[in-house]
Design an enzyme around this catalytic site. Structure first.
Site, PDB file in Angstrom:
ATOM      1  N   ASN A 208       0.882  -0.971  -0.222  1.00  0.00           N
ATOM      2  CA  ASN A 208      -0.090  -0.008   0.082  1.00  0.00           C
ATOM      3  C   ASN A 208       1.489   1.314  -0.157  1.00  0.00           C
ATOM      4  O   ASN A 208       2.139   1.294   0.748  1.00  0.00           O
ATOM      5  CB  ASN A 208      -0.875  -0.041   1.066  1.00  0.00           C
ATOM      6  CG  ASN A 208      -0.021   0.124   2.799  1.00  0.00           C
ATOM      7  OD1 ASN A 208       0.604   1.163   2.946  1.00  0.00           O
ATOM      8  ND2 ASN A 208      -0.148  -1.099   3.503  1.00  0.00           N
ATOM      9  N   LYS A 286       8.935 -18.359  -9.055  1.00  0.00           N
ATOM     10  CA  LYS A 286       7.635 -16.880 -10.201  1.00  0.00           C
ATOM     11  C   LYS A 286       6.955 -17.674 -10.801  1.00  0.00           C
ATOM     12  O   LYS A 286       6.586 -18.482 -11.736  1.00  0.00           O
ATOM     13  CB  LYS A 286       9.194 -16.376 -10.775  1.00  0.00           C
ATOM     14  CG  LYS A 286       9.049 -15.194 -11.311  1.00  0.00           C
ATOM     15  CD  LYS A 286      10.136 -14.531 -12.317  1.00  0.00           C
ATOM     16  CE  LYS A 286       9.267 -13.940 -13.026  1.00  0.00           C
ATOM     17  NZ  LYS A 286      10.011 -13.044 -14.284  1.00  0.00           N
ATOM     18  N   PRO A 304      -3.824 -11.684  10.937  1.00  0.00           N
ATOM     19  CA  PRO A 304      -4.343 -11.167  12.327  1.00  0.00           C
ATOM     20  C   PRO A 304      -4.071  -9.940  12.190  1.00  0.00           C
ATOM     21  O   PRO A 304      -3.632  -9.222  11.657  1.00  0.00           O
ATOM     22  CB  PRO A 304      -3.435 -11.925  12.417  1.00  0.00           C
ATOM     23  CG  PRO A 304      -2.280 -12.200  11.339  1.00  0.00           C
ATOM     24  CD  PRO A 304      -2.125 -12.222  10.920  1.00  0.00           C
ATOM     25  N   LYS A 338     -14.307   2.103  15.505  1.00  0.00           N
ATOM     26  CA  LYS A 338     -13.142   0.772  15.403  1.00  0.00           C
ATOM     27  C   LYS A 338     -12.660   1.017  16.732  1.00  0.00           C
ATOM     28  O   LYS A 338     -11.988  -0.452  16.478  1.00  0.00           O
ATOM     29  CB  LYS A 338     -12.116   1.734  13.779  1.00  0.00           C
ATOM     30  CG  LYS A 338     -11.210   0.996  13.595  1.00  0.00           C
ATOM     31  CD  LYS A 338      -9.962   1.695  12.680  1.00  0.00           C
ATOM     32  CE  LYS A 338     -11.183   1.627  11.029  1.00  0.00           C
ATOM     33  NZ  LYS A 338     -10.164   1.774   9.990  1.00  0.00           N
ATOM     34  N   LYS A 342     -12.248  -2.260  18.401  1.00  0.00           N
ATOM     35  CA  LYS A 342     -10.336  -3.119  18.181  1.00  0.00           C
ATOM     36  C   LYS A 342      -9.934  -2.967  19.476  1.00  0.00           C
ATOM     37  O   LYS A 342      -9.021  -3.981  19.835  1.00  0.00           O
ATOM     38  CB  LYS A 342      -9.270  -2.123  17.281  1.00  0.00           C
ATOM     39  CG  LYS A 342      -9.641  -2.786  15.662  1.00  0.00           C
ATOM     40  CD  LYS A 342      -8.650  -2.324  15.252  1.00  0.00           C
ATOM     41  CE  LYS A 342      -8.729  -2.422  13.297  1.00  0.00           C
ATOM     42  NZ  LYS A 342      -6.917  -2.384  12.710  1.00  0.00           N
TER      43      LYS A 342
HETATM   44  N1  CTP Z   1      -3.715  -2.930  12.396  1.00  0.00           N
HETATM   45  C1  CTP Z   1      -3.063  -3.954  12.320  1.00  0.00           C
HETATM   46  N2  CTP Z   1      -3.629  -5.275  12.206  1.00  0.00           N
HETATM   47  C2  CTP Z   1      -3.963  -5.893  10.841  1.00  0.00           C
HETATM   48  C3  CTP Z   1      -4.756  -4.209  10.557  1.00  0.00           C
HETATM   49  C4  CTP Z   1      -4.594  -2.569  10.506  1.00  0.00           C
HETATM   50  O1  CTP Z   1      -2.500  -4.003  13.474  1.00  0.00           O
HETATM   51  N3  CTP Z   1      -4.033  -5.936  10.721  1.00  0.00           N
HETATM   52  C5  CTP Z   1      -4.348  -1.171  12.753  1.00  0.00           C
HETATM   53  C6  CTP Z   1      -3.296  -0.439  12.078  1.00  0.00           C
HETATM   54  O2  CTP Z   1      -2.331   0.044  12.682  1.00  0.00           O
HETATM   55  C7  CTP Z   1      -4.003   0.284  13.123  1.00  0.00           C
HETATM   56  C8  CTP Z   1      -5.736   0.301  12.476  1.00  0.00           C
HETATM   57  O3  CTP Z   1      -5.516  -1.042  12.924  1.00  0.00           O
HETATM   58  O4  CTP Z   1      -3.346   1.517  13.903  1.00  0.00           O
HETATM   59  C9  CTP Z   1      -6.757   0.143  12.134  1.00  0.00           C
HETATM   60  O5  CTP Z   1      -5.660   0.173  10.703  1.00  0.00           O
HETATM   61  P1  CTP Z   1      -7.073   0.407   9.177  1.00  0.00           P
HETATM   62  O6  CTP Z   1      -6.026  -0.446   8.186  1.00  0.00           O
HETATM   63  O7  CTP Z   1      -7.405   2.138   9.269  1.00  0.00           O
HETATM   64  O8  CTP Z   1      -8.633  -0.152   9.322  1.00  0.00           O
HETATM   65  P2  CTP Z   1      -8.773  -1.380   9.446  1.00  0.00           P
HETATM   66  O9  CTP Z   1      -8.491  -2.807  10.867  1.00  0.00           O
HETATM   67  O10 CTP Z   1      -8.406  -1.611   7.804  1.00  0.00           O
HETATM   68  O11 CTP Z   1     -10.548  -1.347   9.031  1.00  0.00           O
HETATM   69  P3  CTP Z   1     -11.497  -1.564   7.334  1.00  0.00           P
HETATM   70  O12 CTP Z   1     -10.895  -1.977   6.908  1.00  0.00           O
HETATM   71  O13 CTP Z   1     -13.034  -1.329   8.563  1.00  0.00           O
HETATM   72  O14 CTP Z   1     -10.978  -0.111   7.520  1.00  0.00           O
END
Ligand code: CTP
Length: 398
Positions: A208, A286, A304, A338, A342
């Site tokens: 990303n 590959k 996770p 969120k 979380k």
């Molecule tokens: N995060 C994490 N582990 C993951 C995904 C996200 O620790 N596998 C943490 C990110 O570091 C951040 C927070 O979760 O602090 C939110 O991440 P975000 O991408 O904004 O949210 P998502 O969990 O992807 O939720 P959604 O898909 O609903 O946007």
């Protein structure tokens, strides 16, 4: 600046001893005086002549040098500094320190000193990860010895992993902190940062646009306040901050493992843009076009959730767990939900629509969501956001 500060610099016998030469120069540039001590093994790697010339001082080499004892005894030498720095701290030197040995000048000085001691470990990855070294590290930390590094990376022995000595700039940052303990000194804070890369095959991956800039700024702000920071970063496009314990990872699974290994911590800040999915059928070789014109089918598995996993820990949960919420719509509502989902204490929410220029940019406009409600901050540089957040962390951990 380190004007007038006296550093007793013990150079251990490892290949990283060459970095001690750069450190001496930088310390003197900052106004510190450096009294060098070489172990016998160190002399295999750097010469007393070079060290003495750079330090502009007598080099101390052996315990039972009667001339030295007449000039300055080892007890006096160990007390005449403001800070004792060991660069590199080899596995053997760490073992001696942990065991209280005093069989040469370096170990005797370390036993006799009443001054703070900072060590920069450097050794082969297996030696660093060996239970004996990890036991010794825990003993030394419990004795109040400060530790900088080691870093992850390629080593002189050709292996890769933790064990490479911290860079001179990082050691300098740790020396600065030893002289100016900030409000977070003694606190261990974990910061995740950057994107993760999820492999498709050995040469391709899913990623990303996170640059790691905000996480890096937060880690730097915490270091500036005296925290011991473990910085766990995916492949970011900005360089990591100085003065942290750096752990480089690629995937979400590796990031979770690194986070678990870095606990316990007083606080954990999850600024990484972790990939939500990984390729479940990633190929060991590959992927090739098969001539049919059809693209290969990728199966995805959910990664996770590191933030949720740590937030839910029954034992060993950091006192303060902070997550980020990157949203493109209904920022406040989504981020508030969120936080609840979380189980973290705070959420730093931001609007990452491309029009805001935030993702990959130098500025950020965030809303801090806590149990008490939400607080919108004006658009600020990422450094300023980091400083504000670090100040709030100081209050929360007080
Ligand atoms: N995060 C994490 N582990 C993951 C995904 C996200 O620790 N596998 C943490 C990110 O570091 C951040 C927070 O979760 O602090 C939110 O991440 P975000 O991408 O904004 O949210 P998502 O969990 O992807 O939720 P959604 O898909 O609903 O946007």
């Amino acid at each position: 600046m380190l004007d007038g500060k006296r550093i007793l610099l013990i150079i251990g016998g490892g290949i990283a001893a060459y970095k001690a030469l750069d450190l001496i120069r930088r310390l003197r540039d900052r106004g510190a005086s450096v009294t060098p001590v070489l172990t016998r093994a160190a002399e295999e790697f750097v010469t007393p002549l070079t060290v003495g010339a750079l330090a502009g001082q007598k080099v101390y080499r052996a315990l039972f040098d009667l001339t030295d004892e007449a000039e300055m005894g080892h007890i006096q030498l160990s007390r005449s500094a403001d800070l004792v720095v060991v660069v590199p701290a080899t596995a053997d030197l760490m073992a001696k320190m942990a065991g209280g040995h005093a069989d040469d000048l370096a170990s005797t000085l370390l036993m006799a000193t009443d001054k703070p001691v900072l060590i920069a470990p450097a050794m082969n990855v297996r030696m660093w990860l060996h239970p004996a070294t990890q036991r010794n590290l825990a003993l030394l930390q419990a004795d109040g010895i400060r530790v900088v590094g080691p870093d992850d990376g390629a080593m002189a022995c050709g292996e890769f992993g933790p064990g490479r000595m911290a860079e001179p700039m990082d050691i300098l940052a740790a020396i600065d902190h030893a002289f100016a303990p900030g409000p977070l000194s003694g606190k261990h804070i974990l910061v995740t940062s950057g994107p993760t890369h999820e492999p498709i095959d050995p040469v391709r991956y899913i990623a990303n646009r996170s640059s790691g800039a905000q996480g890096t700024a937060i880690a730097a702000a915490l270091v500036a306040l005296g925290a011991g920071v473990t910085f766990i970063t995916g492949p970011a496009s900005v360089p990591p901050p100085a003065g942290v314990h750096l752990v480089r990872v690629e995937t979400a699974a590796e990031m979770l493992a690194a986070v678990e290994a870095a606990l316990p911590a007083d606080a954990a800040i999850f600024a990484a843009a972790v990939a939500d999915w990984r390729v479940a059928n990633a190929s060991d070789t590959k992927l090739k076009k098969d001539g049919s014109g059809r693209a290969p089918a990728l199966d995805f598995a959910q990664n996770p959730d590191i933030l949720a996993t740590v937030s839910a820990m029954a034992e060993g949960r950091p006192r303060l767990v902070v997550g980020f919420a990157a949203e493109t719509n209904d920022v406040l509502a989504n981020a508030t939900a969120k936080r609840a989902r979380k189980g973290c204490d705070w959420i730093v929410a931001n609007d990452v629509r491309p029009a805001t220029g935030i993702m990959g940019g130098a500025e950020n406009e965030v809303t801090l969501i806590t149990e008490e409600g939400s607080e919108h901050w004006p658009r600020l540089s990422k450094d300023a956001v980091a400083e504000r957040l670090a100040a709030r962390i100081v209050e929360a951990l007080a």
